[in-house]
Every structure is written in structure tokens, then in C-alpha cells.
Design a protein around this motif. Structure first.
Motif, PDB file in Angstrom:
ATOM      1  N   ARG A  93      12.004 -12.174  -5.883  1.00 53.06           N
ATOM      2  CA  ARG A  93      11.664 -11.897  -7.282  1.00 53.06           C
ATOM      3  C   ARG A  93      11.870 -10.420  -7.613  1.00 53.06           C
ATOM      4  N   HIS A  94      11.471  -9.553  -6.700  1.00 52.21           N
ATOM      5  CA  HIS A  94      11.660  -8.120  -6.936  1.00 52.21           C
ATOM      6  C   HIS A  94      13.133  -7.736  -6.848  1.00 52.21           C
ATOM      7  N   LEU A  95      13.834  -8.307  -5.879  1.00 53.18           N
ATOM      8  CA  LEU A  95      15.242  -7.953  -5.701  1.00 53.18           C
ATOM      9  C   LEU A  95      16.095  -8.403  -6.873  1.00 53.18           C
ATOM     10  N   PHE A  96      15.787  -9.564  -7.443  1.00 49.03           N
ATOM     11  CA  PHE A  96      16.581 -10.054  -8.567  1.00 49.03           C
ATOM     12  C   PHE A  96      16.406  -9.169  -9.799  1.00 49.03           C
ATOM     13  N   LYS A  97      15.287  -8.432  -9.852  1.00 49.55           N
ATOM     14  CA  LYS A  97      15.091  -7.478 -10.943  1.00 49.55           C
ATOM     15  C   LYS A  97      15.729  -6.127 -10.622  1.00 49.55           C
ATOM     16  N   LEU A  98      15.610  -5.707  -9.356  1.00 51.21           N
ATOM     17  CA  LEU A  98      16.149  -4.404  -8.961  1.00 51.21           C
ATOM     18  C   LEU A  98      17.663  -4.434  -8.795  1.00 51.21           C
ATOM     19  N   GLU A  99      18.172  -5.556  -8.280  1.00 50.76           N
ATOM     20  CA  GLU A  99      19.611  -5.695  -8.028  1.00 50.76           C
ATOM     21  C   GLU A  99      20.097  -7.036  -8.581  1.00 50.76           C
ATOM     22  N   ALA A 118      25.294 -18.007 -14.272  1.00 56.91           N
ATOM     23  CA  ALA A 118      24.816 -17.608 -15.593  1.00 56.91           C
ATOM     24  C   ALA A 118      24.778 -16.091 -15.735  1.00 56.91           C
ATOM     25  N   ARG A 119      24.502 -15.397 -14.642  1.00 58.70           N
ATOM     26  CA  ARG A 119      24.421 -13.937 -14.678  1.00 58.70           C
ATOM     27  C   ARG A 119      25.754 -13.261 -14.370  1.00 58.70           C
ATOM     28  N   GLY A 120      26.744 -14.045 -14.046  1.00 59.08           N
ATOM     29  CA  GLY A 120      28.040 -13.468 -13.722  1.00 59.08           C
ATOM     30  C   GLY A 120      28.072 -12.774 -12.381  1.00 59.08           C
ATOM     31  N   VAL A 121      27.251 -13.249 -11.434  1.00 61.19           N
ATOM     32  CA  VAL A 121      27.212 -12.652 -10.101  1.00 61.19           C
ATOM     33  C   VAL A 121      28.369 -13.192  -9.282  1.00 61.19           C
ATOM     34  N   ASP A 122      29.157 -12.301  -8.738  1.00 59.57           N
ATOM     35  CA  ASP A 122      30.341 -12.686  -7.971  1.00 59.57           C
ATOM     36  C   ASP A 122      29.994 -12.742  -6.492  1.00 59.57           C
ATOM     37  N   ALA A 123      30.093 -13.931  -5.905  1.00 61.14           N
ATOM     38  CA  ALA A 123      29.851 -14.094  -4.470  1.00 61.14           C
ATOM     39  C   ALA A 123      31.166 -13.883  -3.731  1.00 61.14           C
ATOM     40  N   ARG A 124      31.335 -12.706  -3.199  1.00 62.23           N
ATOM     41  CA  ARG A 124      32.584 -12.401  -2.505  1.00 62.23           C
ATOM     42  C   ARG A 124      32.660 -13.146  -1.179  1.00 62.23           C
ATOM     43  N   PRO A 125      33.840 -13.614  -0.818  1.00 58.53           N
ATOM     44  CA  PRO A 125      33.969 -14.358   0.442  1.00 58.53           C
ATOM     45  C   PRO A 125      33.737 -13.459   1.648  1.00 58.53           C
ATOM     46  N   GLY A 126      33.235 -14.065   2.709  1.00 53.72           N
ATOM     47  CA  GLY A 126      33.035 -13.320   3.948  1.00 53.72           C
ATOM     48  C   GLY A 126      34.320 -13.238   4.755  1.00 53.72           C
ATOM     49  N   TRP A 127      34.392 -12.218   5.582  1.00 54.47           N
ATOM     50  CA  TRP A 127      35.567 -12.018   6.417  1.00 54.47           C
ATOM     51  C   TRP A 127      35.148 -11.899   7.877  1.00 54.47           C
ATOM     52  N   SER A 128      36.034 -12.299   8.737  1.00 50.59           N
ATOM     53  CA  SER A 128      35.823 -12.151  10.169  1.00 50.59           C
ATOM     54  C   SER A 128      37.094 -11.585  10.778  1.00 50.59           C
ATOM     55  N   TRP A 129      36.944 -10.880  11.882  1.00 49.90           N
ATOM     56  CA  TRP A 129      38.133 -10.321  12.514  1.00 49.90           C
ATOM     57  C   TRP A 129      37.953 -10.277  14.022  1.00 49.90           C
ATOM     58  N   ARG A 189       0.805  -1.222   0.000  1.00 55.65           N
ATOM     59  CA  ARG A 189       0.000   0.000   0.000  1.00 55.65           C
ATOM     60  C   ARG A 189       0.840   1.275   0.000  1.00 55.65           C
ATOM     61  N   SER A 190       2.147   1.127  -0.148  1.00 54.58           N
ATOM     62  CA  SER A 190       3.004   2.310  -0.224  1.00 54.58           C
ATOM     63  C   SER A 190       2.666   3.110  -1.480  1.00 54.58           C
ATOM     64  N   PRO A 191       2.608   4.434  -1.381  1.00 54.38           N
ATOM     65  CA  PRO A 191       2.224   5.250  -2.539  1.00 54.38           C
ATOM     66  C   PRO A 191       3.217   5.180  -3.687  1.00 54.38           C
ATOM     67  N   ALA A 192       4.484   5.008  -3.384  1.00 55.59           N
ATOM     68  CA  ALA A 192       5.510   4.913  -4.424  1.00 55.59           C
ATOM     69  C   ALA A 192       5.985   3.469  -4.541  1.00 55.59           C
ATOM     70  N   ASP A 193       6.606   3.165  -5.670  1.00 58.20           N
ATOM     71  CA  ASP A 193       7.145   1.822  -5.855  1.00 58.20           C
ATOM     72  C   ASP A 193       8.226   1.563  -4.810  1.00 58.20           C
ATOM     73  N   PRO A 194       8.113   0.477  -4.053  1.00 57.02           N
ATOM     74  CA  PRO A 194       9.135   0.184  -3.045  1.00 57.02           C
ATOM     75  C   PRO A 194      10.467  -0.134  -3.707  1.00 57.02           C
ATOM     76  N   GLY A 195      11.520   0.316  -3.088  1.00 53.14           N
ATOM     77  CA  GLY A 195      12.848   0.084  -3.633  1.00 53.14           C
ATOM     78  C   GLY A 195      13.481  -1.168  -3.068  1.00 53.14           C
ATOM     79  N   ALA A 196      14.740  -1.352  -3.421  1.00 50.08           N
ATOM     80  CA  ALA A 196      15.467  -2.536  -2.978  1.00 50.08           C
ATOM     81  C   ALA A 196      15.615  -2.576  -1.462  1.00 50.08           C
ATOM     82  N   SER A 197      15.668  -1.407  -0.819  1.00 42.35           N
ATOM     83  CA  SER A 197      15.829  -1.390   0.639  1.00 42.35           C
ATOM     84  C   SER A 197      14.640  -2.038   1.337  1.00 42.35           C
ATOM     85  N   SER A 198      13.430  -1.736   0.870  1.00 42.01           N
ATOM     86  CA  SER A 198      12.233  -2.320   1.483  1.00 42.01           C
ATOM     87  C   SER A 198      12.160  -3.820   1.230  1.00 42.01           C
TER      88      SER A 198
END
Length: 242
Positions: free
Chosen positions: A122-128, A160-171, A91-100
Motif C-alpha cells: 500500500r505504501h509502495l504503490f503510493k511512493l512508486e 489502468a495506471r500505465g505501468v510497464d512490466a519490462r521482461p526479465g533477462w538471463s545470461w 518507530r523510525s523518526p522520519a517517514d520511511p521511504g520506498a527502500s524500507s
């Protein structure tokens, strides 16, 4: 100051400061409400957040932005009100973005709601389309539900999309030194690795002695599970979400 209180989880102090500002004649702006809503989110103050959000324009003359909507979605989702978060987005008046949508996906991952997670994804894969975090969140959720074919299909879609999954780091900080580790072990071997794993083994033995039982529900199997009937799942899940 409001932002500092919000970041450090001092929601009640932030609210008191907000009302002091209002009584002294200072008019809040969009940044002010972002800080207040963030403070409410940090403490799970849903009722108070709704009061601030509903009064933004009516009482204070500040029109809610996409950032304020995302704060509300994040608060609702993290507190387990996933259906309410979805209804708020719709019900948001504007199109929700990737943050929502990302906030909703995070909440779904916390509470294991697969249906709403797929809708958000589904929305995130289109937006980002190249944000690996969204794919990894869905893969983890599929694995929690023992849906390993679907998790594998997303891994296929990432490649297939060339998405790079960067490794996680801990410290960790020892004294004045900060020690950094790559999660998947790709970084150079750490000199004290044997001692670290020895200490971990000792701690695991101790917690098992007091009754700890590990939760292996989200662990991927070591061998490929039997595929479901219905064709090549590598493509069916990717088509459904992407």
C-alpha cells in the motif's frame, strides 16, 4: 575497502577493519556505517548490526539516515524477523521511504507473509506508483497463496495506471562469449535453442529419477478459477492496495 568487503560478504573482515580504523583515530561517517551494515546483512549478523546501529550516534556521533534505516529493515526482513522490521519502520523518526518498504516487501515475499506484504505494498504503490517490481512481487505472493483473483486485479491495476512490466533477462557466459536471453521469449530465436531445451529435458529426467518433486504452489492455473463471492474482484483488491 570496507564497501568491497561488504559487497563480497566478508562481514567479519569488514568488522575487523572498522575497529582497526577506529583504534587508529579515523572517525567513521555515514558511508562507513552503510558498508558495515551491508556486511552484516550479507551474513545475517542481526545482533552485530543492532550494536553498530545503536552506537552510531551515541558513540561515533553519526546520525542514522534513511539509508541506514533501510539497511536494518532489509537485514531483519531477510532473516525472517518481519514483525521486528515492521516495528522498526513504525518507530523510525522520519517517514520511511520506498527502500524500507521495498525491503519489507522482499522479506514478506521470501517468507510468504501476506498481511505485512499488503501493508508494505500500500505504501509502495503510493511512493512508486509506476514501479512494476512492486506489483509483480505482490502478484507472485497472491499466486503462492492461490489467490488468483487478487493477482488478476493487480494486473488490471497495472494496465489502468500505465505501468510497464519490462521482461526479465538471463545470461550465461560460455568461454569468452556472453549469451543473453529474454525470459518471455520475445527476443529473436537463439540458434541453439533445440539443444538447450534438449539438455534441460535430460536434466529434469535425471533429477526426477533421484526423487525430485516440483513445487507447483506458485504456478498460475491454466484455466480461470471460480471467482469468490462478493462482486468484481478486479476492483476490490486494487482499491484495497492502491
Amino acid at each position: 575497502m570496507l564497501t568491497g568487503l561488504a559487497v563480497h560478504g566478508q562481514a567479519h573482515e569488514a568488522a575487523a577493519l572498522f575497529h582497526d580504523m577506529w583504534r587508529s583515530g579515523l572517525k567513521p561517517d555515514g558511508v562507513t556505517f552503510t558498508a558495515v551494515l551491508t556486511a552484516c546483512r550479507s551474513m545475517g549478523l542481526v545482533t552485530e548490526a543492532w550494536e553498530y546501529f545503536d552506537n552510531m550516534e551515541a558513540k561515533y556521533g553519526v546520525a542514522p539516515t534513511a539509508e541506514h534505516h533501510a539497511c536494518m529493515v532489509d537485514l531483519l526482513a531477510r532473516c525472517g524477523y518481519l514483525d521486528e522490521a515492521m516495528a522498526f519502520i513504525e518507530r523510525s523518526p522520519a517517514d520511511p521511504g520506498a527502500s524500507s518498504w521495498g525491503a519489507l516487501l522482499t522479506g514478506c515475499a521470501i517468507y510468504g507473509n501476506l498481511d505485512l506484504a499488503e501493508s508494505a505494498a500500500r505504501h509502495l504503490f503510493k511512493l512508486e506508483p509506476h514501479n512494476s517490481a512492486n506489483y509483480l512481487a505482490m502478484m507472485s505472493l497472491y499466486e503462492q497463496h492461490q489467490m488468483f483473483d487478487e493477482a488478476e486485479s493487480l494486473k488490471y491495476a497495472m494496465k489502468a495506471r500505465g505501468v510497464d512490466a519490462r521482461p526479465g533477462w538471463s545470461w550465461t557466459q560460455v568461454g569468452r562469449s556472453v549469451h543473453v536471453f529474454e525470459v518471455d521469449g520475445g527476443s529473436p530465436p537463439y540458434p541453439e535453442t533445440p539443444e538447450i531445451y534438449g539438455e534441460m529435458s535430460r536434466l529434469v529426467s535425471q533429477i526426477r529419477m533421484v526423487g525430485y518433486v516440483p513445487d507447483n504452489g506458485c504456478a498460475a492455473p491454466t484455466s480461470s478459477p471460480r471467482r469468490r463471492r462478493g462482486g468484481n474482484c478486479k476492483m476490490c483488491c486494487a482499491d484495497r492496495l492502491c
